[in-house]
Write an enzyme that holds these catalytic residues in place. Structure first.
Site, PDB file in Angstrom:
ATOM      1  N   TYR A   1      24.564  26.519  26.496  1.00  0.00           N
ATOM      2  CA  TYR A   1      25.275  27.796  26.331  1.00  0.00           C
ATOM      3  C   TYR A   1      25.770  27.894  24.888  1.00  0.00           C
ATOM      4  O   TYR A   1      26.316  26.929  24.347  1.00  0.00           O
ATOM      5  CB  TYR A   1      26.479  27.881  27.284  1.00  0.00           C
ATOM      6  CG  TYR A   1      27.310  29.119  27.024  1.00  0.00           C
ATOM      7  CD1 TYR A   1      27.045  30.303  27.694  1.00  0.00           C
ATOM      8  CD2 TYR A   1      28.333  29.102  26.067  1.00  0.00           C
ATOM      9  CE1 TYR A   1      27.783  31.453  27.424  1.00  0.00           C
ATOM     10  CE2 TYR A   1      29.065  30.245  25.781  1.00  0.00           C
ATOM     11  CZ  TYR A   1      28.786  31.413  26.460  1.00  0.00           C
ATOM     12  OH  TYR A   1      29.494  32.543  26.185  1.00  0.00           O
TER      13      TYR A   1
ATOM     14  N   GLU B   1      25.858  36.114  22.253  1.00  0.00           N
ATOM     15  CA  GLU B   1      25.813  35.084  23.288  1.00  0.00           C
ATOM     16  C   GLU B   1      24.365  34.754  23.620  1.00  0.00           C
ATOM     17  O   GLU B   1      23.564  35.653  23.848  1.00  0.00           O
ATOM     18  CB  GLU B   1      26.534  35.579  24.552  1.00  0.00           C
ATOM     19  CG  GLU B   1      26.647  34.520  25.621  1.00  0.00           C
ATOM     20  CD  GLU B   1      27.223  35.086  26.924  1.00  0.00           C
ATOM     21  OE1 GLU B   1      28.335  34.700  27.286  1.00  0.00           O
ATOM     22  OE2 GLU B   1      26.552  35.912  27.556  1.00  0.00           O
TER      23      GLU B   1
END
Ligand code: GDP
Ligand code: MN
Length: 398
Positions: free
Chosen positions: A109, A197
């Site tokens: 992530y 992101e």
């Protein structure tokens, strides 16, 4: 402002981030054609909506043939995808992105956000990315890597290397990871993003670092500096009430009650809504006409608030400093003359040219309920709304 995954990937690729080969499609047939064109034997079909959590909601499908692509797309197109980020109404699927499926070993992530209290760009990363990232950050917050960027110098290579080490990236891939981090940071800074992101960022089976998903959000107040980003706006993904207002340069927030509020300034909007609640009512929305609003602009605001079918009464509350009460009054009269409304309208004016404003309202002969203080205005709006509702019920009973 949000953009789609495929758009974010194209932008990030321009900053040196590696992404899978992919193509956009507007129909199931086009998606299958795009896949054939791309070649290979395994593809991922991804619904393009402005929200994450698509994987768990059926918006990301692995396909092994043309036929599977068409079937997957037929399930998606025209449907509203409801994920944990969309709210119950969901977001319409009108485009899909077809990608060559990439076999991978690990999911990471990676997020770039603005930390408002530190006033810095913060990098948030986790060695265990993928669809369970929310659970991981809740259960094992210590596993999340955080690093803030010093704005005077920007993200430094040594800092990016530290992040790569903390994530356990194999030494042979450190350089690729550093390039990815620097690329994302440059995109964030150069384009006035508020969020970048990548989840998941993967280590592929053939040992590359690749972004399988990407999300970017931009600072709306900086869009004037980036016309190429403004163009990526997709109104199909917005609340239609809010995008209509934005098109007219008005700030509009939709709520769940039934009293429509036309105000100037965010602070007065908050105070107006609190007072309506105090008086026993519920606001349906608020619309901020801003400063120096012309009669035309006020009339537009009026029409916009009336187009919300939840609105059963209107409260105009203006404290005019830069604004002029006479212009506001003219706007209200113009709107009500051109499009008479069935619902009660309460107007409270204070400040610049208030006497002239009140005179215009009185002279119009329109059934406008006037009020002097904010409390009085809220009480009159709620009372008028209640009476109107009771009357409507009686009429229906007869
Ligand atoms: P999200 O659920 O909206 O965040 O959508 P993602 O784009 O992240 O897709 C959900 C999941 O699908 C990812 O976490 C991956 O595990 C998987 N996925 C996405 N793209 C690929 C791909 O190219 N290959 C493989 N094998 N899996 C993928
Ligand atoms: Mn994702």
């Amino acid at each position: 402002m949000d953009i789609h995954e495929y758009q974010a990937k194209e932008i990030l690729a321009g900053f040196g981030v590696t992404v899978p080969q992919g193509a956009l499609a507007y129909s199931p047939e086009q998606a299958a054609y795009r896949a054939r064109e791309m070649g290979g034997s395994r593809w991922i079909v991804k619904a393009q909506v402005h929200a994450g959590g698509r994987g768990k909601a059926g918006g990301v499908k692995l396909c092994d043939s043309d036929h599977e692509i068409v079937t997957a797309c037929e399930d998606m197109f025209g449907r509203k995808l409801v994920t944990h980020q969309t709210g119950p109404a969901g977001k319409g699927i009108y485009r899909v992105y077809v990608e060559a499926a990439v076999p991978f070993e690990r999911e990471i992530y990676l997020g770039f956000v603005l930390d408002r209290s530190l006033q810095r760009v913060m990098i948030v990363a986790s060695a265990e990315g993928g669809m369970e990232i929310e659970e991981i950050s809740a259960q094992r917050p210590e596993s999340i890597v955080r690093s803030t960027v010093e704005p005077a110098v920007g993200l430094q290579e040594f800092q990016a290397r530290e992040i790569a080490f903390a994530l356990g990236i194999p030494p042979a891939l450190t350089q690729a990871m550093v390039r990815t981090l620097l690329g994302c940071y440059a995109a964030f800074r150069d384009l006035d993003a508020t969020m970048v992101e990548i989840n998941p960022l993967v280590i592929t089976s053939d040992n590359r670092i690749m972004a399988l998903d990407a999300k970017m959000t931009f600072d709306s107040n900086a869009l004037f500096r980036h016309p190429q980003i403004s163009e990526l706006r997709d109104k199909s993904q917005e609340d239609p009430r809010e995008s209509r207002a934005a098109d007219r340069g008005l700030n509009y927030i939709g709520l769940d009650g039934n009293i429509g509020c036309i105000v100037n300034g965010a602070g007065l909007a908050m105070a107006t809504m609190d007072t309506i609640k105090l008086a026993g009512g519920e606001p349906a929305n608020f619309l901020d006409i801003g400063g120096g609003a012309t009669p035309e602009r006020v009339a537009k605001a009026f029409r916009l608030v009336m187009s919300d079918s939840n609105v059963q009464a209107i409260l105009v509350n203006i404290f005019a400093g830069i604004n002029r009460c006479d212009w506001v009054a003219e706007g209200v009269v113009q709107a009500l003359t051109q499009n008479p409304v069935e619902v009660p309208v309460v107007v409270r004016l204070a400040g610049t040219n208030v006497d002239e404003g009140l005179r215009i309202l009185a002279k119009s002969g329109l059934p406008i309920i006037r009020a002097t203080t904010l409390m009085e205005a809220a009480e009159r709006a709620v009372t008028a709304w209640r009476n109107d509702q009771a009357q409507n019920t009686n009429v229906r009973a007869i």
